[in-house]
Design a protein around this motif. Structure first.
Motif, PDB file in Angstrom:
ATOM      1  N   SER A 190       0.819  -1.223   0.000  1.00  0.00           N
ATOM      2  CA  SER A 190       0.000   0.000   0.000  1.00  0.00           C
ATOM      3  C   SER A 190       0.847   1.266   0.000  1.00  0.00           C
ATOM      4  O   SER A 190       0.351   2.344  -0.344  1.00  0.00           O
ATOM      5  CB  SER A 190      -0.932   0.001   1.220  1.00  0.00           C
ATOM      6  N   ARG A 191       2.129   1.159   0.389  1.00  0.00           N
ATOM      7  CA  ARG A 191       2.990   2.335   0.441  1.00  0.00           C
ATOM      8  C   ARG A 191       4.077   2.356  -0.627  1.00  0.00           C
ATOM      9  O   ARG A 191       4.408   3.413  -1.166  1.00  0.00           O
ATOM     10  CB  ARG A 191       3.659   2.435   1.825  1.00  0.00           C
ATOM     11  N   THR A 207       7.700   9.532  -3.064  1.00  0.00           N
ATOM     12  CA  THR A 207       6.958  10.045  -1.904  1.00  0.00           C
ATOM     13  C   THR A 207       7.451   9.475  -0.574  1.00  0.00           C
ATOM     14  O   THR A 207       6.991   9.901   0.485  1.00  0.00           O
ATOM     15  CB  THR A 207       5.468   9.702  -2.052  1.00  0.00           C
ATOM     16  N   LEU A 236      -2.841   1.333  -2.830  1.00  0.00           N
ATOM     17  CA  LEU A 236      -1.858   2.368  -3.153  1.00  0.00           C
ATOM     18  C   LEU A 236      -2.479   3.520  -3.950  1.00  0.00           C
ATOM     19  O   LEU A 236      -2.301   4.694  -3.571  1.00  0.00           O
ATOM     20  CB  LEU A 236      -0.672   1.754  -3.911  1.00  0.00           C
ATOM     21  N   GLY A 287      -4.536   5.777  -1.806  1.00  0.00           N
ATOM     22  CA  GLY A 287      -3.858   6.422  -0.686  1.00  0.00           C
ATOM     23  C   GLY A 287      -4.215   5.833   0.657  1.00  0.00           C
ATOM     24  O   GLY A 287      -4.133   6.507   1.686  1.00  0.00           O
ATOM     25  N   GLU A 301      -3.366   3.565   3.725  1.00  0.00           N
ATOM     26  CA  GLU A 301      -2.279   2.890   4.432  1.00  0.00           C
ATOM     27  C   GLU A 301      -2.875   1.891   5.408  1.00  0.00           C
ATOM     28  O   GLU A 301      -3.802   2.232   6.160  1.00  0.00           O
ATOM     29  CB  GLU A 301      -1.393   3.901   5.164  1.00  0.00           C
TER      30      GLU A 301
END
Length: 409
Positions: A32-33, A177, A247, A250, A252
């Motif tokens: 997810s990151r 990011t 992802l 956005g 997490e």
């Protein structure tokens, strides 16, 4: 049929070790990151645990002795005692995370408060350890855990841009990011999730439970080469599902419901139900492994009678150790500590403790007094040396990276 079930120990170790609550959470968080940019760590971890478990299983099959019996003999009682304390503490942390994982999965299925499921989960694990034979335990938990293949099914149903997933993975680099320190922190966490020491404690002690000898070296290879790569593939599928769904949105990961969101989106209620059963089986299998590993390590170090092949009355202290570990794990969780936070901490500290068990096994696997003609060959030794460096670097870097990144936040 006998050959099919020969892989059961490896499957249970993989499903309840490689794909436990630590792997579920860490891979979903990473996906997810960071997308697929850390998938290379899963590959490194699979090769490493195959090497580590293969050596441990071969040592046990040839010498007839389990890991902590050998560690005490090779390191002496003081150094092995320090090893025992560290290993037991991290094993307890992992057991706590697995019981919490069972409770979270049951909450997901029932909407009943997780804290109400925690004592139920602990009691269920104890009952299986007390009453169920080792072979039945490994076969049922391992095979039911295969329902986690639902993550792979979900990935295909989502119809992702495979080229984009490949571009995220090759060449591996942190997204713009994310800070590089966070990237490497999660690399260490993924490595720790793949090579948790309890997997080897359970694997080598399980070989004693099943009375392996040098004639069973082929079974050792089957277990290792089937179980752990299977766990690795499922890990990649979990990370890929998160990369495809979470992802871009956005999101997490901070809960189990977010981990299974891609499954629900892709396959609906039926696939979600199957995956939840798989999660319960995988976390339950891991709780069995970690509880057994608590008993194995202490009993082997102190020379107590141990093993599920013995009746509880003939291995009372072994069973008492497991009961104490379970009670401690349940007690920690009942303080309202976050099971996800415990999970993330357990995989990082697993990386810290890994050299304590890896080094003695590597040394013994090269000792002709123990191994005779079955010592490591040149290729295995070369690979073992490379992984010795990786294991030490990960152990040294884990705590500084945790502090520098605020545990990856």
């Amino acid at each position: 049929m006998k050959k099919v079930f020969a892989a059961a120990l490896g499957i249970l170790t993989a499903i309840g070790g490689f794909v436990d609550i630590g792997d579920l959470v860490t891979n979903a968080v990473v996906g997810s990151r960071f997308g697929m940019s850390l998938v290379w760590v899963v590959v490194v971890g699979v090769v490493g645990i195959c090497l580590f478990a293969s050596m441990a299983g071969r040592v046990t099959a040839v010498s007839g002795r389990a890991t902590f019996e050998i560690i005490r003999e090779r390191l002496g009682p003081r150094a092995a005692g320090a090893n025992l304390v560290a290993s037991f503490a991290i094993n307890l942390l992992t057991l706590t995370a697995e019981i919490g994982g069972i409770a979270l999965a049951l909450h997901l299925a029932s909407s009943v408060e997780p804290r109400l499921w925690i004592p139920v989960a602990g009691l269920a694990v104890w009952l299986v350890l007390w009453r169920v034979k080792f072979q039945i335990m490994e076969n049922v938990a391992g095979l039911m855990g295969l329902l986690l293949v639902g993550f792979a099914v979900a990935l295909f149903l989502l119809g992702p841009d495979w080229g984009e997933l490949l571009r995220q993975a090759v060449p591996p680099s942190p997204p713009g990011t994310e800070h590089p320190a966070s990237y490497w922190y999660y690399a260490v966490a993924l490595f720790g999730a793949a090579m948790t020491p309890y997997e080897v404690f359970f694997f080598s002690s399980g070989a004693v439970e099943e009375r392996w000898t040098a004639k069973d070296l082929s079974t050792n290879r089957v277990n290792v080469l089937v179980g752990f790569p299977l766990g690795g593939l499922l890990s990649v599928a979990i990370a890929a599902c998160a990369a495809v769904v979470l992802l871009p949105a956005g999101i997490e990961v901070s809960s189990l419901s977010q981990i299974v969101l891609p499954v629900a989106q892709a396959g609906g209620v039926l696939l979600l139900a199957l995956v939840i059963v798989g999660i319960v089986a995988a976390t339950f299998g891991a709780a069995l492994e970690t509880a057994l590993s608590s008993g194995y390590t202490v009993a082997q170090y102190l020379g107590w009678s141990w093993g599920k092949f013995r009746r509880p009355a003939r291995a009372a202290r072994f069973h008492l150790t497991m009961i104490v570990a379970l009670l401690l794990g349940v007690g920690i969780l009942m303080t309202s500590v976050d099971p996800i936070a415990v999970t993330e901490m357990s995989v990082v500290f697993s990386a810290v403790a890994l050299p304590l068990t890896y080094v003695p096994i590597l040394v013994v696997a090269n000792d002709p007094e123990y191994m005779g003609e079955h010592v490591n060959g040149r290729v295995v030794n070369a690979l073992g040396t490379v992984y010795l460096v990786i294991v030490v670097v990960a152990a040294v870097a884990a705590i500084p990276l945790m502090i520098a990144t605020g545990a990856g936040s």
